[in-house]
Design a protein around this motif. Structure first.
Motif, PDB file in Angstrom:
ATOM      1  N   LYS A  30       0.945  -1.405  -0.034  1.00  0.00           N
ATOM      2  CA  LYS A  30      -0.145  -0.188   0.040  1.00  0.00           C
ATOM      3  C   LYS A  30       0.944   1.442  -0.054  1.00  0.00           C
ATOM      4  O   LYS A  30       2.088   1.165   0.545  1.00  0.00           O
ATOM      5  CB  LYS A  30      -0.851  -0.138   1.083  1.00  0.00           C
ATOM      6  N   ASN A  32       0.658   5.794   0.393  1.00  0.00           N
ATOM      7  CA  ASN A  32       0.169   7.073   0.755  1.00  0.00           C
ATOM      8  C   ASN A  32       0.885   8.161  -0.082  1.00  0.00           C
ATOM      9  O   ASN A  32       2.244   7.989  -0.165  1.00  0.00           O
ATOM     10  CB  ASN A  32      -0.195   7.457   2.036  1.00  0.00           C
ATOM     11  N   LYS A 159      -5.560   5.683   7.332  1.00  0.00           N
ATOM     12  CA  LYS A 159      -6.703   5.396   6.540  1.00  0.00           C
ATOM     13  C   LYS A 159      -6.447   5.837   4.978  1.00  0.00           C
ATOM     14  O   LYS A 159      -7.372   5.498   4.201  1.00  0.00           O
ATOM     15  CB  LYS A 159      -8.020   6.410   7.229  1.00  0.00           C
ATOM     16  N   ARG A 162      -3.626   3.159   0.358  1.00  0.00           N
ATOM     17  CA  ARG A 162      -4.087   2.228  -0.743  1.00  0.00           C
ATOM     18  C   ARG A 162      -3.479   1.342  -1.432  1.00  0.00           C
ATOM     19  O   ARG A 162      -2.279   1.458  -1.791  1.00  0.00           O
ATOM     20  CB  ARG A 162      -4.860   3.413  -1.923  1.00  0.00           C
ATOM     21  N   GLU A 163      -3.898   0.135  -1.767  1.00  0.00           N
ATOM     22  CA  GLU A 163      -3.228  -0.983  -2.503  1.00  0.00           C
ATOM     23  C   GLU A 163      -2.842  -0.118  -3.827  1.00  0.00           C
ATOM     24  O   GLU A 163      -3.881   0.475  -4.413  1.00  0.00           O
ATOM     25  CB  GLU A 163      -3.978  -2.140  -2.756  1.00  0.00           C
ATOM     26  N   SER A 197      -3.809   2.993  -8.238  1.00  0.00           N
ATOM     27  CA  SER A 197      -4.624   2.435  -7.071  1.00  0.00           C
ATOM     28  C   SER A 197      -5.515   0.912  -7.590  1.00  0.00           C
ATOM     29  O   SER A 197      -5.415   0.959  -8.816  1.00  0.00           O
ATOM     30  CB  SER A 197      -5.722   3.352  -6.714  1.00  0.00           C
ATOM     31  N   LYS A 198      -5.793   0.134  -6.644  1.00  0.00           N
ATOM     32  CA  LYS A 198      -6.464  -1.024  -6.884  1.00  0.00           C
ATOM     33  C   LYS A 198      -7.829  -0.500  -7.724  1.00  0.00           C
ATOM     34  O   LYS A 198      -8.280  -1.463  -8.607  1.00  0.00           O
ATOM     35  CB  LYS A 198      -6.986  -1.661  -5.630  1.00  0.00           C
ATOM     36  N   GLU A 199      -8.373   0.588  -7.692  1.00  0.00           N
ATOM     37  CA  GLU A 199      -9.553   1.021  -8.487  1.00  0.00           C
ATOM     38  C   GLU A 199      -9.201   1.446  -9.631  1.00  0.00           C
ATOM     39  O   GLU A 199     -10.285   2.045 -10.561  1.00  0.00           O
ATOM     40  CB  GLU A 199     -10.358   2.075  -7.614  1.00  0.00           C
ATOM     41  N   ILE A 203      -2.159   7.616  -8.881  1.00  0.00           N
ATOM     42  CA  ILE A 203      -1.926   8.337  -7.198  1.00  0.00           C
ATOM     43  C   ILE A 203      -0.914   9.172  -7.393  1.00  0.00           C
ATOM     44  O   ILE A 203      -0.828  10.208  -7.013  1.00  0.00           O
ATOM     45  CB  ILE A 203      -1.406   7.047  -6.396  1.00  0.00           C
TER      46      ILE A 203
END
Length: 453
Positions: A30, A32, A159, A162-163, A197-199, A203
């Motif tokens: 992950k 950030n 929080k 992200r992956e 990101s995974k989505e 990033i």
């Protein structure tokens, strides 16, 4: 020299202490990311870095500059990469910043990499200009606070992690030229990495090439990230995320036409953007790998051990040599006095100039970071040695302390007088480096990268 492996269970930690094998695949990593503005305030005038013959203070802004922070974790340990659109930070200031980030986050400072773009149109944050009576003092204090705060926030905001998948690509550019030899070596390769990101949301991205950000020469009084900022602004629109640059082994690499004006920065930046705009990204070869290796290269001085007598004799031998510096004789005397005054201070080493270097393996992609300004031949030889790997090469990391001329530079000499014979006066090293230095540095570089494979 120490190896740091990033474990996920106690048994792997035990094995990591006993061997140097690559770690097994983990669950996805992950990351950030965040950035912050470190531009001058409206109407603020500062001394811009990099050109000794630029005497006037800044008059405005061509491009705003920023600090960037990328933190990567496997769920247990974190690696914090800070990149700034500054020219340089002295090793002492770099250590101070890293120590503050470490103290506020709990990270081992060896997992904190502080890198600079090396723009010669960024404000000075070291030297007399940035001391309490200098015009850059308020800027330095404010900028250090911003760099630290942005990094601490990025590390601690659990929080927000992200992956990601890591994508890489390679192309070439025609903006670079050898600044000392018309027919000298030039590295035209440009690398790019994008964290997605995974989505599927980009990033951040990193570009990597060996070229001094000096399109805007000493006559320019505008704050800027030079050609890099021009290219990155367009790439951000193209790729959908902020982009920062690792300036590679650029010790002998300038824009092909040399320092000029902001118009030339626009021209080179646009050319670099066009080279990268159509780049094909491919997924990194492996997944779930996060491995760091820290090393120290002990670069030899030209004599086996520097003594006070040797410093005094050297000052007498060189103070009348011809140089481009009008204050050379006074500079040599100041250098001699400082070296002798600090002789008995703790931590002084008169046998070698110690260079920090770090290799980081992220999903099979290698990010190599070194102090100083290595010549491009080191980057080219490294990538030739590790043909099967994708290697990003970042100079200007964890403090700016010296040029590292190549073996060819020592052989040619003409054109490299500053890097070989004069530089130590301004970096406050006690003596010039040995002709054997290139072999020592390259061997340490190879060892460091091998430590994360």
């Amino acid at each position: 020299m120490k190896v740091f492996k990033i474990p996920f269970i106690i048994s792997i930690l035990f094995l990591a202490c006993c061997q140097k094998d690559p770690l097994p695949d983990f669950s996805p990593l992950k990351c950030n990311y965040s950035s912050a503005d470190i531009s001058t305030l409206e109407g603020e005038q500062v001394s811009l870095a990099g050109f000794s013959d630029r005497k006037e203070l800044s008059t405005g802004t061509h491009l705003k500059i920023r600090t960037y922070c990328l933190v990567i974790t496997d769920g247990q340990q974190k690696v914090c990469i800070v990149n700034n659109d500054l020219m340089e930070t002295a090793p002492a200031l770099a250590s101070e910043i890293r120590d503050r980030i470490a103290a506020e986050t709990g990270l081992d400072r060896r997992y904190i990499l502080l890198n600079n773009l090396h723009s010669h149109s960024a404000p000075r944050v070291t030297g007399t200009w940035a001391e309490p009576d200098g015009p850059n003092y308020a800027y330095k204090l404010r900028t250090v606070e911003t760099i630290v705060a942005n990094a601490v926030k990025t590390v601690k905001d659990e929080k927000a992690f992200r992956e990601f998948r890591l994508e890489v690509g390679k192309t070439t550019t025609d903006i670079s030229g050898n600044r000392c030899e018309k027919e000298g070596p030039v590295d035209t390769d440009v690398y790019a990495a994008r964290f997605v990101s995974k989505e599927g949301e980009p990033i951040c991205a990193i570009i990597n090439l060996a070229c001094h950000p000096v399109c805007m020469g000493p006559k320019s009084l505008l704050l800027s990230s030079d050609y890099s900022g021009v290219a990155r602004k367009e790439l951000a629109r193209e790729w959908g995320c902020e982009v920062f640059q690792f300036t590679g082994a650029a010790g002998n690499m300038d824009p092909a036409e040399g320092p000029q004006t902001y118009e030339y920065a626009e021209k080179c930046g646009s050319s670099l953007y066009l080279s990268l705009a159509g780049i094909e990204f491919a997924p990194a070869g492996k997944d779930g790998i996060l491995k760091l290796f820290h090393n120290v290269s002990h670069l030899p001085y030209a004599i086996p051990e520097v003594t006070k007598e040797a410093v005094i004799a050297h000052a007498e031998a060189i103070k009348h040599m011809k140089t481009p510096f009008a204050t050379w004789e006074e500079d040599v005397e100041r250098w001699k006095k400082q070296i002798l005054d600090e002789w008995d201070m703790p931590g002084k080493n008169y046998k070698s100039l110690d260079f920090d270097m770090t290799a980081l393996n992220v999903n099979g992609v290698i990010f190599f970071c070194s102090q100083g300004e290595p010549f491009c031949e080191y980057q080219m030889e490294t990538r030739s040695t590790f043909k099967k790997e994708t290697v990003f090469f970042a100079g200007y990391t964890n403090g700016q302390n010296a040029y590292l001329a190549s073996k060819r530079g020592y052989q040619v000499r003409k054109g490299y007088e500053y890097e070989i014979e004069q530089m130590h006066i301004y970096t406050k090293s006690p003596y010039p480096l040995s002709e054997s230095m290139p072999d020592v540095y390259q061997a340490s570089l190879t060892e460091t990268i091998s430590g994360v494979l």
